[in-house]
Every structure is written in C-alpha cells, then in structure tokens.
Write a protein that holds these residues in place. Structure first.
Motif, mmCIF file in Angstrom:
data_model
loop_
_atom_site.group_PDB
_atom_site.id
_atom_site.type_symbol
_atom_site.label_atom_id
_atom_site.label_comp_id
_atom_site.label_asym_id
_atom_site.label_seq_id
_atom_site.Cartn_x
_atom_site.Cartn_y
_atom_site.Cartn_z
ATOM 1 N N SER A 55 8.151 8.567 8.385
ATOM 2 C CA SER A 55 9.232 7.746 7.847
ATOM 3 C C SER A 55 8.635 6.570 7.091
ATOM 4 N N PHE A 56 9.332 6.173 6.029
ATOM 5 C CA PHE A 56 8.949 4.981 5.284
ATOM 6 C C PHE A 56 9.994 3.920 5.563
ATOM 7 N N GLY A 57 9.624 2.896 6.264
ATOM 8 C CA GLY A 57 10.630 1.910 6.650
ATOM 9 C C GLY A 57 11.729 2.639 7.404
ATOM 10 N N MET B 199 13.670 8.492 6.699
ATOM 11 C CA MET B 199 12.962 9.631 7.258
ATOM 12 C C MET B 199 12.606 10.559 6.106
ATOM 13 N N ALA B 200 11.397 10.459 5.609
ATOM 14 C CA ALA B 200 11.046 11.261 4.443
ATOM 15 C C ALA B 200 10.796 12.710 4.844
ATOM 16 N N VAL B 201 10.128 12.905 5.974
ATOM 17 C CA VAL B 201 9.878 14.249 6.507
ATOM 18 C C VAL B 201 10.133 14.192 7.999
ATOM 19 N N PHE C 228 -0.431 17.005 -8.931
ATOM 20 C CA PHE C 228 0.489 15.881 -8.777
ATOM 21 C C PHE C 228 1.725 16.101 -9.630
ATOM 22 N N GLN C 229 2.828 15.669 -9.067
ATOM 23 C CA GLN C 229 4.099 15.816 -9.778
ATOM 24 C C GLN C 229 4.064 15.035 -11.094
ATOM 25 N N VAL C 230 3.645 13.783 -10.999
ATOM 26 C CA VAL C 230 3.476 12.976 -12.200
ATOM 27 C C VAL C 230 2.022 13.117 -12.619
ATOM 28 N N LYS D 75 0.838 -1.185 0.000
ATOM 29 C CA LYS D 75 0.000 0.000 0.000
ATOM 30 C C LYS D 75 0.874 1.235 0.000
ATOM 31 N N GLU D 76 1.849 1.242 0.902
ATOM 32 C CA GLU D 76 2.709 2.414 0.998
ATOM 33 C C GLU D 76 3.419 2.650 -0.322
ATOM 34 N N LEU D 77 3.889 1.576 -0.937
ATOM 35 C CA LEU D 77 4.597 1.757 -2.192
ATOM 36 C C LEU D 77 3.671 2.320 -3.255
ATOM 37 N N GLU D 78 2.444 1.818 -3.241
ATOM 38 C CA GLU D 78 1.524 2.293 -4.265
ATOM 39 C C GLU D 78 1.075 3.720 -4.006
ATOM 40 N N GLU D 79 1.211 4.160 -2.756
ATOM 41 C CA GLU D 79 0.793 5.521 -2.449
ATOM 42 C C GLU D 79 1.681 6.545 -3.126
ATOM 43 N N ARG D 80 2.839 6.129 -3.569
ATOM 44 C CA ARG D 80 3.765 7.077 -4.179
ATOM 45 C C ARG D 80 3.102 7.891 -5.262
ATOM 46 N N VAL D 81 3.318 9.185 -5.211
ATOM 47 C CA VAL D 81 2.652 10.018 -6.202
ATOM 48 C C VAL D 81 3.672 10.587 -7.179
ATOM 49 N N GLY E 131 14.323 22.039 -2.586
ATOM 50 C CA GLY E 131 15.164 21.014 -1.977
ATOM 51 C C GLY E 131 15.577 20.019 -3.028
ATOM 52 N N PRO E 132 16.684 19.343 -2.821
ATOM 53 C CA PRO E 132 17.136 18.359 -3.800
ATOM 54 C C PRO E 132 16.130 17.217 -3.948
ATOM 55 N N ASN E 133 16.329 16.411 -4.980
ATOM 56 C CA ASN E 133 15.437 15.259 -5.165
ATOM 57 C C ASN E 133 15.475 14.343 -3.957
ATOM 58 N N GLY E 134 14.317 13.853 -3.570
ATOM 59 C CA GLY E 134 14.270 12.959 -2.421
ATOM 60 C C GLY E 134 14.309 13.683 -1.095
ATOM 61 N N ALA E 135 14.178 15.012 -1.119
ATOM 62 C CA ALA E 135 14.261 15.777 0.124
ATOM 63 C C ALA E 135 12.997 15.638 0.957
ATOM 64 N N GLY E 136 11.928 15.172 0.342
ATOM 65 C CA GLY E 136 10.697 14.980 1.090
ATOM 66 C C GLY E 136 9.619 15.999 0.761
ATOM 67 N N LYS E 137 9.788 16.711 -0.344
ATOM 68 C CA LYS E 137 8.815 17.758 -0.683
ATOM 69 C C LYS E 137 7.449 17.157 -1.010
ATOM 70 N N THR E 138 7.482 16.150 -1.878
ATOM 71 C CA THR E 138 6.213 15.534 -2.251
ATOM 72 C C THR E 138 5.546 14.889 -1.041
ATOM 73 N N THR E 139 6.364 14.254 -0.218
ATOM 74 C CA THR E 139 5.799 13.619 0.973
ATOM 75 C C THR E 139 5.149 14.669 1.876
ATOM 76 N N LEU E 140 5.785 15.821 1.999
ATOM 77 C CA LEU E 140 5.205 16.889 2.814
ATOM 78 C C LEU E 140 3.823 17.275 2.283
HETATM 79 N N1 LIG Z 1 5.268 5.812 -0.503
HETATM 80 C C1 LIG Z 1 6.567 5.741 -0.212
HETATM 81 N N2 LIG Z 1 7.093 4.591 0.237
HETATM 82 C C2 LIG Z 1 8.390 4.511 0.562
HETATM 83 N N3 LIG Z 1 9.258 5.504 0.478
HETATM 84 C C3 LIG Z 1 8.807 6.695 0.036
HETATM 85 C C4 LIG Z 1 7.443 6.866 -0.329
HETATM 86 N N4 LIG Z 1 7.272 8.145 -0.734
HETATM 87 C C5 LIG Z 1 8.473 8.727 -0.626
HETATM 88 N N5 LIG Z 1 9.400 7.865 -0.162
HETATM 89 C C6 LIG Z 1 10.800 8.181 0.116
HETATM 90 O O1 LIG Z 1 10.833 9.354 0.867
HETATM 91 C C7 LIG Z 1 11.854 10.202 0.422
HETATM 92 C C8 LIG Z 1 11.299 11.541 0.023
HETATM 93 O O2 LIG Z 1 10.611 11.410 -1.189
HETATM 94 P P1 LIG Z 1 9.812 12.608 -1.873
HETATM 95 O O3 LIG Z 1 8.910 13.211 -0.873
HETATM 96 O O4 LIG Z 1 9.159 12.056 -3.094
HETATM 97 O O5 LIG Z 1 10.950 13.612 -2.283
HETATM 98 P P2 LIG Z 1 10.908 14.863 -3.268
HETATM 99 O O6 LIG Z 1 9.519 15.113 -3.679
HETATM 100 O O7 LIG Z 1 11.480 15.965 -2.460
HETATM 101 O O8 LIG Z 1 11.795 14.527 -4.426
HETATM 102 C C9 LIG Z 1 12.569 9.475 -0.690
HETATM 103 O O9 LIG Z 1 13.705 8.844 -0.134
HETATM 104 C C10 LIG Z 1 11.561 8.464 -1.155
HETATM 105 O O10 LIG Z 1 12.217 7.324 -1.629
#
Ligand SMILES: Nc1ncnc2c1ncn2[C@@H]1O[C@H](COP(=O)(O)OP(=O)(O)O)[C@@H](O)[C@H]1O
Ligand SMILES: [Mg+2]
Lengths: 290, 335, 249
Positions: free
Chosen positions: C13-15, C18-20, C85-87, A284-290, C37-46
């Motif tokens: 955190s994901f696993g 620490m995403a945010v 959405f980013q994508v 689920k978490e993986l699929e949540e990726r946007v 922020g650089p790629n993977g900084a957690g912007k989308t997650t925020l």
């Molecule tokens: N649904 C998810 N499951 C696992 N890891 C995630 C998920 N979404 C984001 N991450 C991880 O969290 C970190 C931040 O990702 P993201 O918020 O997409 O960064 P940004 O948008 O700044 O590029 C990355 O290391 C990414 O791999």
C-alpha cells in the motif's frame, strides 16, 4: 534546569521551523530548490532595516512592505530566470545558488557587516515561564511559528491555490491536464518561499544582528531541516525542527555552542543513512513511480 | 530569403567513433586542437622561468588546480551528480596531506599521494548515504559539507582550529612545483575523456539519463555512482593536497566558497560534459579572477554574476561552440 | 509441476492506497501470462514488486525456486528477469545501438556469452534488427532522442532481450503504438514465445493479448479478481463489470 532546557529547546525549535518552512514550501510544490533562500532571508532583514532607519516607516508597515517586495522578487526571479531553465535540475540549482551567493556577497562588499545592522524586538521586556525569564520576542517566535504552521496547513488543504499546489507536487502532468497552470503555481511557490523567508526574518532577526554569514547559516538550517524532515511534509518540518532544535540546545548546554554543527552533521548523516527520504518524506516513494 | 547553412568539414568517412584517416592533413586536423594546448602548457614553465615571470607561473599553477576541480566536477556531473561544494573535496585533500606530513613526517610528495587516496575514500564514505537518493539531495549536501566542516574544525579545535596548520615543507624543486599540477591536470583531462568514451563511460552517462533502466539492465547503479565520486574525489583531493604544500599552510580557507564557485563557473562557462570545456573555463576564470584581485570580495560577486548569466543565457558553453566552428563551415545560402 | 515464478500473497500500500492486495499466481516455463485491469488497478506496482523496484509490505516472490523478495532490482535482473517500463525513457544521449551496450555490459550477459565482449556492437545491431530496426538504414545509429515513439518502445524491448532473460515482463508495450506498429511487433512476441521464452505481459490491447496469452490474470483495485484462459476471461461477468464499468466511467 530541565525547565529551562525545555523552554529554550522549544523556542529554538520554532526558530528553526520558521527559517526552514519557506525552503520546503517551494521545494514541496514545484521541486525547485531555492538556494537563494538564505540570501532572501538576510536581504529581507536589510530591507526592513532600511525602511525603518532610512525611510522611518513604522515597524509593522516596514515588515508588510518587505513581505510584499519579497513576493514580487520571487515572481520576478521565476519569470526572468527560472522559467528558462525549468526542468533542467542542474541549471535550476546553479541559477538559484549563483543568485544567492551574488546577493549575499554584494551586501558584504557594500559593508553591511557591522553591529548597527540589527532589528529591534517587537516589544521589549519579558515574562516569566516556569520561573524562567522569556523575552517577548521569543514568545512571539513561538506564537508566530504556530500561526504560520497552521496557516500553511489550512492553506494547502483548504484553498484552491493550495490544492493546486498539492496537485502539482503530486503529479505535474495530471495537474496540467486538469487545467492547473504549472508555471503560475511554480512562480507562486517561489514567491511564497521568499515571503516565508521574510516573515521568518522579521521574527528571528531581532534576536541577533543581521549579518551576511547568517544568510548562509539560514540556508544550512533550511537544508538540514528539509533533509531530515523529508523536504515536503509540514509534520516533517515540525518533527525535524524539534529534533534538531533540542539537540542544539542540549549540546550547547552540556558541551559548548560550537559543537552544535558537529551534531547537526552527524544527525543528518545518521538519518539519511537509515531513512533515506527523511523522517517523513514521501519523496522517495513518489519518485519510485515508473 | 537567406539562411545560414552548416556543413561538416574535413574527414569524409566518419562514423560515431571510428575515424578513417586518409591523409596527413586529416591527421593534423584531428591532432592539432589536442596537441597545441598540451604543448603550450608544457613549455609555458620554460618561458616563465626564463623570463622570470613568476607571477604568470603562479597563475598557470592556480588555473591547473581549479582546472582539476572543474574536471572533477564534470566527471561527477556525467553520472548526474551536481556538486555545489568542490571546496569540500579540496579542503579534505589539503587537510589530509598537511596532517600526514606534520604528524608522520612524510615527505610532501608522499603525503600528497596518501592524502589523495585517503581523502578520496573519506569523501566517498561521507557522500555514500546521499548517493542512494536522486534529485537535488547531492547538491544540497555538497553545498552544506564545506560549511559544516569549517564549523566542525572551529568547534573541536582539531587540525589547528581557526589558526590552521602551518609550517609545511614546500615541494623543494621549482620544476616539480610547476610541472606536477600541469601534468596532473593534463592527465586528468585525457583520462576522464577516455573513461567517458569507453563502455564504462556509456554506463555512467546512461545512469544520468535513466538510472532505473540501468538497474533493470542488471547493473549496480550505486556502485557506479560511488566509483564516480571516488575517481572525481581523487582529482579534487589531489588539487587540495598540492595546494597545501604550495602555500605551505592549510587553513579554513581551504573550505572557502571560492573553491566551489570557481570550478563550477569554469565548468558551466566552458561547457558541461565535455571535460575540455571546464578545462578551458578554468583558464579563463582564474586569470580573470587574478586581474580582479583589487576588487576584493566583489570578485565573488563577479563569479556569481558570470555563473548566473552563463547558466541562464549561454547554455551551450565555450567549448561546444568552438568545436562546432572548427568542425563545420558556415555559409549563407539563398533559399 | 515446475514453476518458473511463484508470487505469493503480495501486498503493497502507498499511504492509504492499497495498490496491490494479496495477489498470488504462478507462471510455468514457456507460458505467456497476460495481466489486465483498469488504470490504477496495480499492474505496474505488481511488476515493480516482482522486479524489486518496490519492496512489498507482505508476500513472497520465488524465481526458479529461490526467494528473491526484496532483493535489489539489479540483482533480480542478473538472475534473469527483464522488465520493460510503461513510460519509456531511453538513454537519450546515446545512439540506439549504444543503448543496448548497457545490458550487454552486465555481468550476467558477459558470463552467458562466455566472456566475449569485443563484438558487442554487432550483437547490439542484431538485437535491433530482431525488433524491427532496419539494419542497413541509419536508424540504429541515430541518437535515441530523435526516434519516434514506436521505435522507442521496441528499443525498450530490445534492451530487455539483450539481458538474455529467462522471464520477460512487458509493461504496456503496445500502448502508444500505431496499429501498424502493433501488427509489426506481434510477430516478434510470437517468435519469442515459440522460442520458449516465458513472458508476462501487462496490456490494454485485449484483442492482441487474448490471441497469444495462455493465461490471463485480471486485477481490479489491487486485487486479483479472475484468472484463466482467455476464452474464460472473456465470459467472466465479474471481469466485464470491473473492466467495462471502469472503461465507460
Ligand atoms: N510510488 C507510488 N507512490 C504512491 N502511490 C502509488 C505509487 N505507485 C503507484 N501508486 C498508486 O497505486 C495504484 C496502482 O497504480 P499502478 O500500479 O500504476 O496501476 P496500473 O499500472 O494498473 O495503472 C494507483 O492508485 C497509484 O496512484
Ligand atoms: Mg501501469
């Protein structure tokens, strides 16, 4: 009595784990849900049987050849059919489902339904554990299950192909850009699933007869374990097998074997309701990726 | 070099959903393909009764029932839920109706109505936990459900166990027995097409395309999915409920693979997402299956092969093909 | 001070990742806040945390004085937060203007428009014109799957605007757009800002962003490492290190 429940629960859990592994392996790697899985499982049994009885091959050779055949079948299936519908979930599901049903029902029609179709145990006899008789086949199931789970773990964590598999599972696009061939790995994932099914068949089928209905049952078991365990983590498979394996034994003991399916269904519904991605699923978490 | 060229035929002013109709001919052009099958179906029983061709009547009824299941399948597919177990809905409807009829002495028609609604609620409730998940979970669960319920009935010996429930009253009127399935089949066909072309239907299709964008647009995706399952279950449960009284008995065969496979094959062969396709598909598959009756269980293999070939090699389906031929003229041109 | 959005110590955190981590900030009405922020900084997650697509491990999101932490995404959208959405994945089977029917169909928009719904197609076409779809051309009627990427990005913007949001969150709107498309889209954002819209923009195009942003927040490895006016951020050594270090790596 408790000792007996524990031993048979354990054996049963390993039976389930063996059966379920292949389905989850394929799904975990390439997101292909192989609904032909039960058919491959049962067909493996028939092929081993034919090699034993028609071609008089030694047991070990018959099993190994069938494993290889099964891998080849998986490859062929991927390249002939699945490749054309890759990325279309409906078509993938329907194609594998149709193939599975077609094969199983063909064998039913051909008359592979009588008691003569059964595999002998690897070794006759039994030992006694905690004062309970445990036949060798069941012992082999435990050992085989442990070996296979260990193999799966080592393979996915420490070999190139295994790591490529995990790469694809986590992020197909990145994996491709890193030079991992997604078609090749996906084909291997299907082939691996089929080979696991064959291994499972070799271990498990000597406990009973080879029947078409067992094929559907195997698919159900694989699905149940997969769904409960989260469909891709090895620990998830183990946990789910233990839960459902013991549930099954306990229910058969205290109620009647017929009730196990009821409990299965209830367990699945309860787990899905409260833990939507299964006990350990990251899905689920993986699929949540946007 | 020569090339095939396709030109839209007929109606001149044609935007997405507004037809400006200019003449009689264009009216006919639009209406004919819709009216002909409807009229044909409606007068079919008159002919069969007159010629005493009861066998064909039965095939028509069965086609309508499988047609209902196929339509219901297509309706769920339009929201992105692919069912591998229409038999689950069918069996539920059948058992609910039989039970309501035998236990409470309800008139068959009344029992069918109750069973349709109650069965649809039951199916929706069972599937509700899965609707939250995406991907193949729904297919997986729908595949498993009919098998599970078979086992449950065998194990608990409820609802007559392996014997099934027998001695149901038939729908005593000959005409009703034929026209109920035909009319409900046509109703479902046109109702579903209508729904899917409305704005509500747009939302449904949007969920299939991208559910998170729909969520981000402020719509409760889970609710819509549940509604879809409910509406689709109504069609399927009704089919089951009707067949229970048609056969005057219900057994575990109500959950049999045939009732999952035939609608699925009809839908895929006919053309997914068009409703007309699955409807046509049912009228191909059922008669075919009746002609193959002598083959016994090999029939299932035949459906499976058909399904496999259709999904791999004929992704378009019958109906979109016919529609294209009807709406366009093709000619060879020099390039 | 009247804050439209308050983010308090959000953590996810994901696993092991620490995403945010412990991010707090506030957004005033009418402000344009940039997040970089650089790629993977957690912007989308925020953004996912704010809009309910991901549930936070810790922390709070307060919108218009109301705690909306952990509400489901559609409820948050109904309260007036629209996100892109980013994508971008439009509703591929539908014509572009029909894509906008989806937000227009929501309770929020129906209520805001006083129950009027019959003129939805016209409203949709107007919205598309606002984001630069040529009105009298066939573009708005084309199936979304046939549009070029720049149009899809703007279709996504229009989808957000159709919701009549009070807060608009844009995740890398400009990425994948050509120079001329960016130049064409900038005025749209500026106009929205002049109209009083509160906007949060995640962006990699710093030049454009710094021109219009009131405040910029910098994330690195999930942490907020700086916040301030664009001119301050440009000077910030920490930011330079994180950003340039990551970019050149
Ligand atoms: N649904 C998810 N499951 C696992 N890891 C995630 C998920 N979404 C984001 N991450 C991880 O969290 C970190 C931040 O990702 P993201 O918020 O997409 O960064 P940004 O948008 O700044 O590029 C990355 O290391 C990414 O791999
Ligand atoms: Mg991002």
């Amino acid at each position: 009595m408790v000792g007996g429940l524990i031993i048979y629960g354990l054996v049963n859990s390993f039976v389930l784990a063996l059966i379920a592994m292949g389905f989850s392996v394929t799904f975990g790697i390439s997101r292909v849900s192989n609904f032909a899985y039960g058919a491959v499982f049962i067909l493996s049994g028939y092929v081993i049987w034919m090699l034993l009885n028609w071609f008089r091959l030694p047991y070990a050779l018959a099993v190994v050849s069938t494993i290889l055949l099964s891998g080849a079948f998986g490859h062929a299936f991927y390249y002939v059919a699945l490749l054309r519908v890759r990325g279309m979930p409906l078509s993938e599901v329907v194609a594998t489902f149709a193939l599975g049903v077609g094969l199983l029902e063909l064998f039913r029609w051909l008359g592979f339904v009588t008691y003569e179709f059964s595999l002998p145990p690897f070794k006759k006899g039994y030992i006694s554990v905690l004062g309970f008789p445990l036949d060798y086949q069941r012992l082999f199931i435990i050992l085989g299950g442990i070996a296979l789970l260990g193999f799966l773990y080592l393979f996915t964590h420490h070999t190139r192909l295994g790591l490529a598999f995990r790469g694809i599972a986590q992020n197909e696009r990145t994996a491709i850009s890193l030079g991992i061939n997604s078609d090749k790995t996906a084909a291997w994932s299907v082939a691996f699933g089929c080979m696991f099914a064959t291994v499972a068949a070799a271990f498990v089928l000597p406990l009973g007869i080879i029947s078409v209905n067992t094929g559907y049952e195997a698919l159900l078991i694989a699905i149940a374990i997969g769904v409960v365990g989260g469909l891709e983590s090895i620990t998830g498979i183990v946990l789910a097998s233990i839960v459902l394996g013991f549930v099954q034994v306990i229910v058969s003991y205290f109620l009647s074997p017929a009730w196990t399916m009821v409990i299965y269904l209830l367990t699945i519904i309860v787990i899905l309701t409260f833990m939507p991605s299964g006990l350990l699923g990251k899905l689920k978490e993986l699929e949540e990726r946007v | 070099m020569r090339r095939k060229e396709r030109i839209d035929r007929g109606i001149k002013v044609r935007s997405d959903d507004i037809y400006a109709i200019a003449s009689y001919r264009e009216m006919l052009y639009l209406l004919l393909p819709r009216l002909t099958p409807v009229i044909a179906l409606l007068i079919l029983p008159l002919i069969t009764q007159f010629c005493k061709a009861y066998y064909y009547e039965k095939v028509a009824v069965l086609s309508c029932i499988i047609g209902l299941l196929a339509l219901s399948w297509d309706y769920m597919a339009s929201v992105g839920l692919f069912s591998l177990g229409q038999a689950f809905f069918f069996g539920t409807g059948a058992y609910f109706s039989a039970y309501a009829h035998l236990k409470y002495g309800l008139h068959p028609i009344f029992a069918m109505v109750i069973a349709t609604v109650a069965g649809a609620l039951f199916c929706t409730a069972i599937l509700a936990p899965v609707l939250r998940l995406r991907g193949v979970y729904f297919s997986i669960i729908t595949l498993a459900l009919p098998l599970f319920f078979t086992r449950i009935i065998e194990a608990t010996k409820i609802l007559g166990g392996t014997e099934g429930l027998t001695g149901l009253m038939p729908i005593s009127n000959r005409w009703a027995e034929v026209y109920i399935p035909i009319v409900s089949f046509l109703t479902a066909l046109f109702a579903f097409r209508r729904i899917i072309n409305s704005d509500y239907g747009l939302v449904i299709q949007a969920i299939r395309d991208n559910d998170r964008a729909v969520l981000a647009s402020g719509l409760n995706v889970q609710l819509y999915k549940a509604q879809c399952v409910f509406v689709a279950s109504i069609a399927s449960c009704f089919a089951g409920a009707f067949m229970a009284h048609f056969y005057q008995a219900v057994g575990l065969s109500a959950f049999a693979l045939d009732y999952s496979l035939m609608p699925l094959t009809s839908a895929i062969l006919g053309g997914v997402g068009t409703f007309a396709g699955p409807a046509i598909g049912a009228f191909v598959i059922v008669p075919l299956s009746e002609t193959l009756r002598t083959l016994g269980t090999l029939r299932v293999v035949v459906y499976a092969v058909l399904l496999f070939v259709a999904v791999i090699a004929l992704p378009e389906g019958i109906f979109p093909y016919i529609r294209r031929k009807y709406q366009q003229v093709e000619r060879i041109v020099e390039v | 001070m009247d804050y439209l959005l308050t983010v308090e110590r959000l953590t996810k955190s994901f696993g092991g990742v620490m995403a945010v981590w412990d991010v707090s900030f506030k957004v005033q009405k009418g402000q344009l806040v940039g997040i970089i922020g650089p790629n993977g900084a957690g912007k989308t997650t925020l953004i996912n945390l704010i809009t309910g697509f991901v549930k936070p491990d810790k922390g709070k999101v307060i919108f218009k004085g109301e705690d909306i932490t952990g509400l489901s995404p559609y409820k948050i959208a109904q309260k007036g937060i629209a996100r892109s959405f980013q994508v971008v994945r439009p509703f591929l089977h539908l014509p572009s203007y029909k894509n906008l029917i989806i937000p227009l169909y929501s309770k929020r928009v129906k209520a805001l428009r006083g129950g009027k719904y019959g003129d939805r197609d016209l409203v949709a076409l107007d919205l598309l014109e606002d984001v630069g779809f040529e009105k009298d051309s066939s573009v708005p009627y084309k199936v979304a799957s046939s549009l070029p990427h720049g149009y899809l990005k703007r279709l996504e913007l229009a989808r957000c605007l159709a919701l009549r949001p009070e807060l608009l969150i844009l995740d890398e709107l400009f990425s994948g757009m050509s120079m001329s498309e960016v130049a064409a889209t900038m005025p749209i954002i500026e106009k929205l800002k002049e109209g009083g819209m509160t906007i949060i923009m995640v962006e990699h195009r710093l030049r454009e962003l710094f021109r219009i942003a009131d405040t910029v927040i910098v994330l690195n490895f999930g942490e907020k490492i700086a916040e301030g006016r664009p001119s301050e951020i440009i000077e910030n050594e920490l930011v330079k290190a994180a950003y340039l270090g990551a970019e050149s790596a």
